[in-house]
Design an enzyme around this catalytic site. Structure first.
Site, mmCIF file in Angstrom:
data_model
loop_
_atom_site.group_PDB
_atom_site.id
_atom_site.type_symbol
_atom_site.label_atom_id
_atom_site.label_comp_id
_atom_site.label_asym_id
_atom_site.label_seq_id
_atom_site.Cartn_x
_atom_site.Cartn_y
_atom_site.Cartn_z
ATOM 1 N N ASN A 98 0.580 -1.174 -0.266
ATOM 2 C CA ASN A 98 0.064 -0.448 0.105
ATOM 3 C C ASN A 98 1.185 0.944 -0.058
ATOM 4 O O ASN A 98 1.212 1.344 0.928
ATOM 5 C CB ASN A 98 -1.389 -0.116 1.202
ATOM 6 C CG ASN A 98 -1.319 0.973 1.813
ATOM 7 O OD1 ASN A 98 -2.092 2.133 0.881
ATOM 8 N ND2 ASN A 98 -2.311 1.447 2.175
ATOM 9 N N LYS B 134 0.008 4.526 -0.197
ATOM 10 C CA LYS B 134 -0.524 5.937 0.371
ATOM 11 C C LYS B 134 -0.709 7.031 -0.333
ATOM 12 O O LYS B 134 0.080 6.888 -2.317
ATOM 13 C CB LYS B 134 0.104 5.408 1.829
ATOM 14 C CG LYS B 134 -0.362 4.505 2.292
ATOM 15 C CD LYS B 134 -0.125 4.456 4.137
ATOM 16 C CE LYS B 134 -0.273 3.345 4.646
ATOM 17 N NZ LYS B 134 -0.529 3.002 6.066
ATOM 18 N N HIS C 103 -9.650 0.729 5.240
ATOM 19 C CA HIS C 103 -8.524 1.118 5.722
ATOM 20 C C HIS C 103 -8.464 1.603 6.597
ATOM 21 O O HIS C 103 -8.960 2.994 6.450
ATOM 22 C CB HIS C 103 -7.845 1.098 4.438
ATOM 23 C CG HIS C 103 -5.857 1.535 5.288
ATOM 24 N ND1 HIS C 103 -6.070 2.751 5.913
ATOM 25 C CD2 HIS C 103 -5.029 0.563 5.147
ATOM 26 C CE1 HIS C 103 -4.201 2.407 7.219
ATOM 27 N NE2 HIS C 103 -4.057 0.688 6.401
ATOM 28 N N GLU D 159 -7.037 3.932 8.240
ATOM 29 C CA GLU D 159 -6.745 5.765 7.214
ATOM 30 C C GLU D 159 -8.070 6.003 6.942
ATOM 31 O O GLU D 159 -8.294 7.920 7.010
ATOM 32 C CB GLU D 159 -5.644 5.875 6.800
ATOM 33 C CG GLU D 159 -4.093 5.202 7.481
ATOM 34 C CD GLU D 159 -2.898 5.463 6.880
ATOM 35 O OE1 GLU D 159 -2.891 5.282 5.465
ATOM 36 O OE2 GLU D 159 -2.083 4.404 7.451
ATOM 37 N N GLU E 253 -5.451 -5.168 10.379
ATOM 38 C CA GLU E 253 -4.686 -4.132 10.735
ATOM 39 C C GLU E 253 -4.883 -4.443 12.167
ATOM 40 O O GLU E 253 -5.713 -1.997 12.076
ATOM 41 C CB GLU E 253 -4.838 -3.556 9.447
ATOM 42 C CG GLU E 253 -4.225 -4.051 8.326
ATOM 43 C CD GLU E 253 -3.735 -2.356 7.594
ATOM 44 O OE1 GLU E 253 -2.511 -2.772 6.505
ATOM 45 O OE2 GLU E 253 -3.989 -2.133 7.324
ATOM 46 N N GLY F 11 2.172 1.483 10.744
ATOM 47 C CA GLY F 11 3.129 3.291 11.065
ATOM 48 C C GLY F 11 4.322 3.060 12.366
ATOM 49 O O GLY F 11 4.773 4.409 12.070
ATOM 50 N N SER G 54 3.060 -2.705 9.968
ATOM 51 C CA SER G 54 4.262 -2.963 10.480
ATOM 52 C C SER G 54 5.123 -4.113 10.727
ATOM 53 O O SER G 54 6.163 -4.235 10.832
ATOM 54 C CB SER G 54 4.975 -2.454 12.013
ATOM 55 O OG SER G 54 4.832 -1.237 12.684
HETATM 56 P P1 PGA Z 1 2.695 0.007 7.886
HETATM 57 O O1 PGA Z 1 1.101 0.179 6.745
HETATM 58 O O2 PGA Z 1 3.488 -1.490 6.941
HETATM 59 O O3 PGA Z 1 3.609 1.085 7.459
HETATM 60 O O4 PGA Z 1 2.853 0.329 9.272
HETATM 61 C C1 PGA Z 1 0.753 -0.592 7.250
HETATM 62 C C2 PGA Z 1 -0.518 -0.412 6.295
HETATM 63 O O5 PGA Z 1 -1.773 0.788 7.120
HETATM 64 O O6 PGA Z 1 -1.441 -1.150 5.939
#
Ligand code: PGA
Length: 261
Positions: free
Chosen positions: A15, A17, A103, A105, A173, A179, A216
């Site tokens: 992803n 982003k 997601h 976010e 997740e 992150g 992560s």
């Molecule tokens: P990350 O993000 O690997 O940077 O923790 C995962 C995600 O948001 O799908």
């Protein structure tokens, strides 16, 4: 149009982003395509989700490669007067094989509810895209012990009826792991995925949808996570825009998949 083209035992999805330029996206896509070796064929599928403006050039860059093109989101209507939105028809038209939906976010930033996520997944499936439905608990829900109830509620409300393994995957997740460099232990991931499998088995006839882990995922934990019997892949954020880290995760998936099959 590609139709539900997800078939492998393990998925490794990146992803991207709101990162990268067009040039950087093209160059990363070509590097990822070069990393997917023949030993991974059939057991691991790799997918990448660039930002919307770069889907078309990245689709061209991936031509002839097994890497799947995915979107980070879609609208729940196939077309219409929705300023600034992108439909699944458009995604299918430019060569997307799958789309993320729900997601965290977007759930947080755009106030997306489970019903919206479900509607998006349904529309995606109806246009032949594989929908990757994201769910996850907050740190507070993990700490107060309510997280399995929260995840059950999200899954029940976000998964369309009459789906199957080829149409949808679930991405677990934990929001506190995204992150942050923090991940649940292998035991905790297994416990959640086993719980989600039980919930899914009451909702889906036939083989269960894949359950991916996200949050992560890095080269140093990918093999352990991907080797867990109840983990069917990973959704990778930060490490997916670093070519060597993503290549390491793809290699870990190949190693894990060859042990599993
Ligand atoms: P990350 O993000 O690997 O940077 O923790 C995962 C995600 O948001 O799908």
């Amino acid at each position: 149009m590609k139709t539900h083209p997800v078939t492998a035992a393990l998925l490794v999805l990146g992803n991207w982003k709101m990162h990268l330029t067009q040039q950087a996206s093209l160059s990363l896509a070509k590097q990822v395509a070069g990393e997917v070796g023949s030993e991974a064929a059939g057991v691991v599928q790799v997918g990448i989700c660039p930002a919307f403006p770069y889907l078309l050039p990245v689709a061209d860059a991936l031509m002839g490669s097994p890497v799947l093109l995915g979107a980070q989101d879609c609208h729940f209507k196939p077309e219409g007067a929705f300023t600034g939105c992108v439909s699944v028809n458009m995604l299918a038209d430019v060569g997307c094989a799958f789309t993320l939906v729900g997601h965290s976010e977007r759930r947080a930033g755009q106030a997306e509810r489970d019903a919206d996520v479900r509607a998006k997944a349904l529309t995606a499936i109806s246009q032949g895209l594989h929908a990757v439905i994201c769910i996850g608990e907050t740190a507070a829900e993990r700490d107060d012990g309510s997280f399995k109830d929260v995840l059950t509620r999200q899954l029940l409300a976000s998964l369309p009826e009459n789906t199957s393994r080829d149409m949808v995957s679930i991405a677990y997740e934990p929001i506190w792991a995204i992150g942050t460099g923090r991940t649940p232990s292998a035991e905790d991931i297994s416990s959640v995925h086993t719980h989600l499998q039980a919930v899914l088995s009451d909702m889906v006839d036939g083989p269960l949808p894949r359950i991916l882990y996200g949050g992560s995922v890095k080269p140093n934990n990918a093999l352990e996570i991907l080797s867990l019997p109840v983990v069917d892949g990973v959704l990778v954020g930060g490490a997916s825009i670093d070519p060597s880290q993503f290549a390491n995760i793809i290699q870990a998936a190949t190693q894990a998949a060859l042990k599993k099959v």
